[in-house]
Design an enzyme around this catalytic site. Structure first.
Site, PDB file in Angstrom:
ATOM      1  N   HIS A  78      -6.733   7.094  -6.311  1.00  0.00           N
ATOM      2  CA  HIS A  78      -5.564   6.420  -5.755  1.00  0.00           C
ATOM      3  C   HIS A  78      -5.924   4.961  -5.486  1.00  0.00           C
ATOM      4  CE1 HIS A  78      -7.830   7.627  -2.206  1.00  0.00           C
ATOM      5  NE2 HIS A  78      -7.047   6.927  -1.406  1.00  0.00           N
ATOM      6  N   HIS A  80      -5.847   3.011  -2.837  1.00  0.00           N
ATOM      7  CA  HIS A  80      -6.315   2.481  -1.547  1.00  0.00           C
ATOM      8  C   HIS A  80      -7.534   1.577  -1.756  1.00  0.00           C
ATOM      9  CE1 HIS A  80      -4.446   5.397   1.630  1.00  0.00           C
ATOM     10  NE2 HIS A  80      -3.778   4.274   1.531  1.00  0.00           N
ATOM     11  N   ASP A  82     -10.256   1.091  -0.109  1.00  0.00           N
ATOM     12  CA  ASP A  82     -11.630   1.600   0.025  1.00  0.00           C
ATOM     13  C   ASP A  82     -12.116   2.279  -1.255  1.00  0.00           C
ATOM     14  OD1 ASP A  82      -9.646   3.502   0.971  1.00  0.00           O
ATOM     15  OD2 ASP A  82     -11.287   4.833   1.572  1.00  0.00           O
ATOM     16  N   HIS A 166      -1.541  12.578  -0.175  1.00  0.00           N
ATOM     17  CA  HIS A 166      -2.275  11.633   0.668  1.00  0.00           C
ATOM     18  C   HIS A 166      -1.242  10.736   1.339  1.00  0.00           C
ATOM     19  CE1 HIS A 166      -5.564   9.310   2.117  1.00  0.00           C
ATOM     20  NE2 HIS A 166      -5.525   8.338   1.239  1.00  0.00           N
ATOM     21  N   HIS A 253     -16.472  11.376   2.212  1.00  0.00           N
ATOM     22  CA  HIS A 253     -15.337  10.715   2.860  1.00  0.00           C
ATOM     23  C   HIS A 253     -15.062  11.379   4.208  1.00  0.00           C
ATOM     24  CE1 HIS A 253     -11.440   8.702   3.279  1.00  0.00           C
ATOM     25  NE2 HIS A 253     -11.716   7.978   2.219  1.00  0.00           N
TER      26      HIS A 253
HETATM   27 ZN    ZN Z   1     -10.308   6.736   1.291  1.00  0.00          ZN
HETATM   28 ZN    ZN Z   2      -7.005   6.908   0.772  1.00  0.00          ZN
END
Ligand code: ZN
Ligand code: ZN
Length: 291
Positions: A78, A80, A82, A166, A253
């Site tokens: 995805h 994001h 990070d 998510h 994570h």
């Molecule tokens: Zn993440």
């Molecule tokens: Zn994420």
């Protein structure tokens, strides 16, 4: 942090980044290499990815290549930050170090625009490095914006993307890697989803995110709701693992209460909570672990 390097037949999992948005010096941003017959396939490219890849090479994972130059195929769960802040590093550093084939990347809608914007942002650098006596060939990136299903197949591996949940506003995938000797499933970031369970048949290694419950009630109700809608608790992961029954469960994570404070539950708490409800083999992944 004691790296563990072991040989496990033709397919190995190399943890390159087991962190979260929090800038933990011992945990790079999310990144995992699946190495099949000495070919690496990368999943996610969080900050620090290429430094960790170079460290893995130095520790004996030769498939990564000197200067991570063998990283040519990548999958993104995805968009994001990070999971993507290592993207310019992945595009440019291995190219500078000798990658002469295009980088091929599979990921959600928006990956193409992100790629074009990165190439645009570094256009001055690209301009000077592709001319003159030390000119390199153009830096090429092939982008495939994917839908659920088989997204890549070659002589080493079949990679299937499946939707995960998510939060409500972001497209997110998990990935199933099937090779001649192993099946590996990565959750990406997700709250519990049936589609992950549906894609775990015959799973040898399940790599899944989790957060501990011990101090989860100490943050605001809004943060608690955010976590429930975006991530998976230890209790929920134990339930998933009991249904999937992988040979090995690797937790990565590992997020903190509220996502930010430095007072998160320890790794021991995380593992204790899982083991209360799940009796299979489970470890907490560290950067440079090899499974
Ligand atoms: Zn993440
Ligand atoms: Zn994420």
């Amino acid at each position: 942090m004691a790296p563990t390097i072991s040989q496990n037949g033709a397919t190995r999992v190399v943890m390159l980044g087991t962190g979260t948005p929090r800038p933990d010096p011992d945990r790079s941003g999310p990144a995992t290499a699946i190495v099949v017959n000495e070919t690496p396939y990368l999943v996610d490219f969080g900050p620090g990815v290429i430094r960790r890849a170079a460290a893995a090479y130095q520790k004996g994972v030769a498939a990564i290549g000197l200067g991570a130059s063998n990283l040519k195929t990548a999958f993104l769960t995805h968009l994001h930050s990070d999971h993507t802040m290592g993207y310019p590093d992945l595009i440019f550093t291995p190219w500078l170090m000798g990658r002469r084939e295009p980088l091929t990347v599979f990921g959600p809608k928006g990956l193409r625009a992100m790629t074009e914007n990165i190439l645009k942002a570094w256009e001055v650098d690209l301009g000077v490095r592709t001319v003159g006596w030390h000119a390199r060939p153009p830096c090429e990136v092939n982008v495939h914006e994917i839908a659920p299903g088989v997204v890549h197949r070659d002589s080493n591996v079949t990679v299937t993307a499946f939707p995960v949940h998510h939060g409500d506003d972001l497209e997110a995938f998990g990935f199933r890697f099937e090779t001649a000797d192993r099946t590996i499933v990565l959750s990406g970031d997700t709250s519990p989803t049936q589609s992950l369970i549906d894609h775990c048949e015959g799973c040898d290694v399940l790599i899944h995110e989790a957060y501990p419950l011990k101090n989860s009630g100490t943050v605001s109700p809004a943060w608690q709701e955010f976590r429930r809608n975006h991530h998976t608790s230890t209790q929920e992961l134990a339930d998933i693992a009991n249904r999937v029954n992988p040979d090995l469960l690797v937790i990565y994570h590992h997020s903190n209460a509220g996502g930010g404070p430095l007072t998160g539950d320890s790794e021991d708490v995380l593992l204790d909570e899982i083991r209360q409800a799940y009796k299979g083999k489970v470890v907490s992944g560290h950067d440079l672990d090899v499974f």
